[in-house]
Design a protein around this motif. Structure first.
Motif, PDB file in Angstrom:
ATOM      1  N   ILE A  75       0.849  -1.194   0.000  1.00 36.63           N
ATOM      2  CA  ILE A  75       0.000   0.000   0.000  1.00 36.63           C
ATOM      3  C   ILE A  75       0.880   1.237   0.000  1.00 36.63           C
ATOM      4  CG2 ILE A  75      -1.840   1.252   1.189  1.00 36.63           C
ATOM      5  CD1 ILE A  75      -2.932  -1.284   2.174  1.00 36.63           C
ATOM      6  N   ARG A  76       1.451   1.483  -1.135  1.00 34.24           N
ATOM      7  CA  ARG A  76       2.189   2.731  -1.362  1.00 34.24           C
ATOM      8  C   ARG A  76       1.469   3.443  -2.496  1.00 34.24           C
ATOM      9  NH1 ARG A  76       5.043  -1.330  -3.732  1.00 34.24           N
ATOM     10  NH2 ARG A  76       5.739  -0.966  -5.872  1.00 34.24           N
ATOM     11  N   PRO A  77       1.497   4.757  -2.511  1.00 31.63           N
ATOM     12  CA  PRO A  77       0.705   5.494  -3.502  1.00 31.63           C
ATOM     13  C   PRO A  77       1.005   5.053  -4.934  1.00 31.63           C
ATOM     14  CG  PRO A  77       1.612   6.976  -1.857  1.00 31.63           C
ATOM     15  CD  PRO A  77       2.235   5.635  -1.613  1.00 31.63           C
ATOM     16  N   ARG A  78      -0.061   4.837  -5.661  1.00 29.85           N
ATOM     17  CA  ARG A  78       0.030   4.475  -7.080  1.00 29.85           C
ATOM     18  C   ARG A  78      -0.735   5.527  -7.868  1.00 29.85           C
ATOM     19  NH1 ARG A  78       2.129  -1.188  -7.070  1.00 29.85           N
ATOM     20  NH2 ARG A  78       2.152  -1.658  -4.851  1.00 29.85           N
ATOM     21  N   ALA A  79      -0.926   5.300  -9.135  1.00 30.69           N
ATOM     22  CA  ALA A  79      -1.570   6.304  -9.990  1.00 30.69           C
ATOM     23  C   ALA A  79      -2.973   6.662  -9.504  1.00 30.69           C
ATOM     24  CB  ALA A  79      -1.615   5.830 -11.442  1.00 30.69           C
ATOM     25  N   THR A  80      -3.694   5.667  -9.016  1.00 26.92           N
ATOM     26  CA  THR A  80      -5.057   5.907  -8.512  1.00 26.92           C
ATOM     27  C   THR A  80      -5.228   5.199  -7.175  1.00 26.92           C
ATOM     28  OG1 THR A  80      -6.040   3.936  -9.537  1.00 26.92           O
ATOM     29  CG2 THR A  80      -5.971   5.970 -10.884  1.00 26.92           C
ATOM     30  N   VAL A  81      -6.212   5.632  -6.408  1.00 30.21           N
ATOM     31  CA  VAL A  81      -6.489   4.973  -5.128  1.00 30.21           C
ATOM     32  C   VAL A  81      -6.950   3.543  -5.374  1.00 30.21           C
ATOM     33  CG1 VAL A  81      -8.897   5.738  -4.893  1.00 30.21           C
ATOM     34  CG2 VAL A  81      -7.543   5.256  -2.850  1.00 30.21           C
ATOM     35  N   ARG A  82      -7.656   3.320  -6.475  1.00 33.75           N
ATOM     36  CA  ARG A  82      -8.118   1.963  -6.812  1.00 33.75           C
ATOM     37  C   ARG A  82      -6.921   1.043  -7.043  1.00 33.75           C
ATOM     38  NH1 ARG A  82      -8.233  -2.657  -9.950  1.00 33.75           N
ATOM     39  NH2 ARG A  82     -10.332  -3.475 -10.071  1.00 33.75           N
ATOM     40  N   GLU A  83      -5.914   1.528  -7.743  1.00 34.52           N
ATOM     41  CA  GLU A  83      -4.710   0.719  -7.983  1.00 34.52           C
ATOM     42  C   GLU A  83      -3.982   0.425  -6.665  1.00 34.52           C
ATOM     43  OE1 GLU A  83      -2.133   2.400 -10.986  1.00 34.52           O
ATOM     44  OE2 GLU A  83      -3.826   2.764 -12.313  1.00 34.52           O
ATOM     45  N   THR A  84      -3.970   1.385  -5.766  1.00 33.80           N
ATOM     46  CA  THR A  84      -3.322   1.189  -4.470  1.00 33.80           C
ATOM     47  C   THR A  84      -4.059   0.120  -3.665  1.00 33.80           C
ATOM     48  OG1 THR A  84      -2.636   3.502  -4.490  1.00 33.80           O
ATOM     49  CG2 THR A  84      -2.539   2.361  -2.376  1.00 33.80           C
ATOM     50  N   ILE A 187     -14.147  -5.775  -4.899  1.00 36.34           N
ATOM     51  CA  ILE A 187     -13.879  -5.147  -3.601  1.00 36.34           C
ATOM     52  C   ILE A 187     -13.073  -3.864  -3.793  1.00 36.34           C
ATOM     53  CG2 ILE A 187     -12.739  -5.410  -1.358  1.00 36.34           C
ATOM     54  CD1 ILE A 187     -13.253  -8.459  -1.627  1.00 36.34           C
ATOM     55  N   ALA A 188     -12.044  -3.923  -4.644  1.00 32.70           N
ATOM     56  CA  ALA A 188     -11.215  -2.733  -4.896  1.00 32.70           C
ATOM     57  C   ALA A 188     -12.045  -1.609  -5.493  1.00 32.70           C
ATOM     58  CB  ALA A 188     -10.054  -3.084  -5.824  1.00 32.70           C
ATOM     59  N   ASP A 189     -12.924  -1.927  -6.442  1.00 38.08           N
ATOM     60  CA  ASP A 189     -13.794  -0.903  -7.054  1.00 38.08           C
ATOM     61  C   ASP A 189     -14.684  -0.264  -5.994  1.00 38.08           C
ATOM     62  OD1 ASP A 189     -12.769  -1.453  -9.575  1.00 38.08           O
ATOM     63  OD2 ASP A 189     -14.430  -2.766 -10.153  1.00 38.08           O
ATOM     64  N   HIS A 190     -15.286  -1.110  -5.157  1.00 40.20           N
ATOM     65  CA  HIS A 190     -16.212  -0.597  -4.156  1.00 40.20           C
ATOM     66  C   HIS A 190     -15.512   0.304  -3.159  1.00 40.20           C
ATOM     67  CE1 HIS A 190     -18.868  -1.300  -0.433  1.00 40.20           C
ATOM     68  NE2 HIS A 190     -19.383  -0.348  -1.147  1.00 40.20           N
ATOM     69  N   VAL A 191     -14.349  -0.140  -2.637  1.00 41.73           N
ATOM     70  CA  VAL A 191     -13.658   0.647  -1.631  1.00 41.73           C
ATOM     71  C   VAL A 191     -13.098   1.932  -2.241  1.00 41.73           C
ATOM     72  CG1 VAL A 191     -11.747   0.658   0.017  1.00 41.73           C
ATOM     73  CG2 VAL A 191     -13.163  -1.384  -0.229  1.00 41.73           C
ATOM     74  N   ALA A 192     -12.589   1.857  -3.456  1.00 44.05           N
ATOM     75  CA  ALA A 192     -12.045   3.065  -4.118  1.00 44.05           C
ATOM     76  C   ALA A 192     -13.109   4.144  -4.263  1.00 44.05           C
ATOM     77  CB  ALA A 192     -11.462   2.713  -5.473  1.00 44.05           C
ATOM     78  N   ASP A 193     -14.350   3.735  -4.498  1.00 47.12           N
ATOM     79  CA  ASP A 193     -15.445   4.692  -4.650  1.00 47.12           C
ATOM     80  C   ASP A 193     -15.743   5.454  -3.346  1.00 47.12           C
ATOM     81  OD1 ASP A 193     -15.793   4.149  -7.303  1.00 47.12           O
ATOM     82  OD2 ASP A 193     -17.482   2.765  -7.002  1.00 47.12           O
ATOM     83  N   LEU A 194     -15.210   4.976  -2.225  1.00 50.78           N
ATOM     84  CA  LEU A 194     -15.440   5.626  -0.934  1.00 50.78           C
ATOM     85  C   LEU A 194     -14.421   6.716  -0.634  1.00 50.78           C
ATOM     86  CD1 LEU A 194     -16.221   2.429   1.184  1.00 50.78           C
ATOM     87  CD2 LEU A 194     -17.862   3.962   0.081  1.00 50.78           C
ATOM     88  N   PHE A 195     -13.404   6.849  -1.499  1.00 51.00           N
ATOM     89  CA  PHE A 195     -12.345   7.844  -1.310  1.00 51.00           C
ATOM     90  C   PHE A 195     -12.434   8.900  -2.386  1.00 51.00           C
ATOM     91  CE2 PHE A 195     -10.662   4.272   1.026  1.00 51.00           C
ATOM     92  CZ  PHE A 195      -9.961   4.848   2.071  1.00 51.00           C
ATOM     93  N   ARG A 196     -11.935  10.100  -2.026  1.00 45.90           N
ATOM     94  CA  ARG A 196     -11.775  11.154  -3.029  1.00 45.90           C
ATOM     95  C   ARG A 196     -10.516  11.926  -2.670  1.00 45.90           C
ATOM     96  NH1 ARG A 196     -16.995  14.148  -0.701  1.00 45.90           N
ATOM     97  NH2 ARG A 196     -16.037  15.208   1.044  1.00 45.90           N
TER      98      ARG A 196
END
Length: 199
Positions: A75-84, A187-196
């Motif tokens: 869990i290090r920053p990647r291009a998108t939160v979804r990728e992370t 799961i990644a799609d769902h959780v990524a949608d909770l961040f901005r």
């Protein structure tokens, strides 16, 4: 036998217990077999652990530490939160695929603890530990991001623990790695949608 610091000896015995329990099952693993696996005397084992409960707690914690380290590194920053998020899930999943016996052991330990009088708190502690770890990983993930204010971190942590726990058990039973990858994507799609991103 070389003298070893107590904490290091406990770690050695815990890792030996994990190997023995993974191979032989929890009920058939004895303190004698753990000591033999570690290459130490039974008296050394009893010096390091006062009770079976103490040993089992150490085993549960150590197994969790095995995969948490790889997830935390992923869990290090990647291009998108979804990728992370997906990278963290994949790191966990790679550990499951590489060490299925260890993950099977966690379920056996849970059942064992629930069935033994006076051991139920170990099973509860195991799942509390999962939630605590996910909370810490969410906090790590949230650096530079903002979580939807309607989502409570402890609830999201328990959701992730439940999802990965259920998926792991499903994989251990069915052995379908392809289905697991698809579910991890959801799961990644769902959780990524909770961040901005922070503004």
């Amino acid at each position: 036998m070389a003298r070893m610091p107590s904490a290091e000896r406990r770690r050695q015995l815990t890792e030996a217990a994990i190997r023995a329990m993974t191979r032989d099952g929890v009920p058939r693993t004895t303190t004698r077999s753990i000591a033999a696996e570690a290459g130490v005397s039974l008296s050394v084992f009893h010096y390091c652990f006062d009770s079976k409960q103490e040993l089992l707690e150490s085993v549960m914690t150590t197994i969790t530490e095995h995969y948490v380290a790889v997830v935390r590194d992923a869990i290090r920053p990647r291009a998108t939160v979804r990728e992370t998020i997906r990278a963290g899930l994949q790191a966990y999943w790679d550990h499951v695929a590489a060490h299925p016996g260890e993950h099977m052991l966690t379920y056996e330990l849970t059942q064992y603890a629930l069935r033994q009088p006076g051991f139920g708190h170990l099973a509860r502690r195991q799942y509390e530990l999962y939630a605590e770890i996910y909370e810490a990983l969410i906090e790590q993930l949230a650096a530079g991001m903002e979580l939807d204010p309607s989502v409570k971190v402890p609830v999201l942590a328990r959701y992730l623990a439940a999802m990965t726990d259920g998926l792991t058990l499903n994989f251990l039973v069915a052995g379908d790695a392809g289905a697991a990858a698809d579910i991890l994507d959801v799961i990644a799609d769902h959780v990524a949608d909770l961040f901005r991103a922070d503004t």
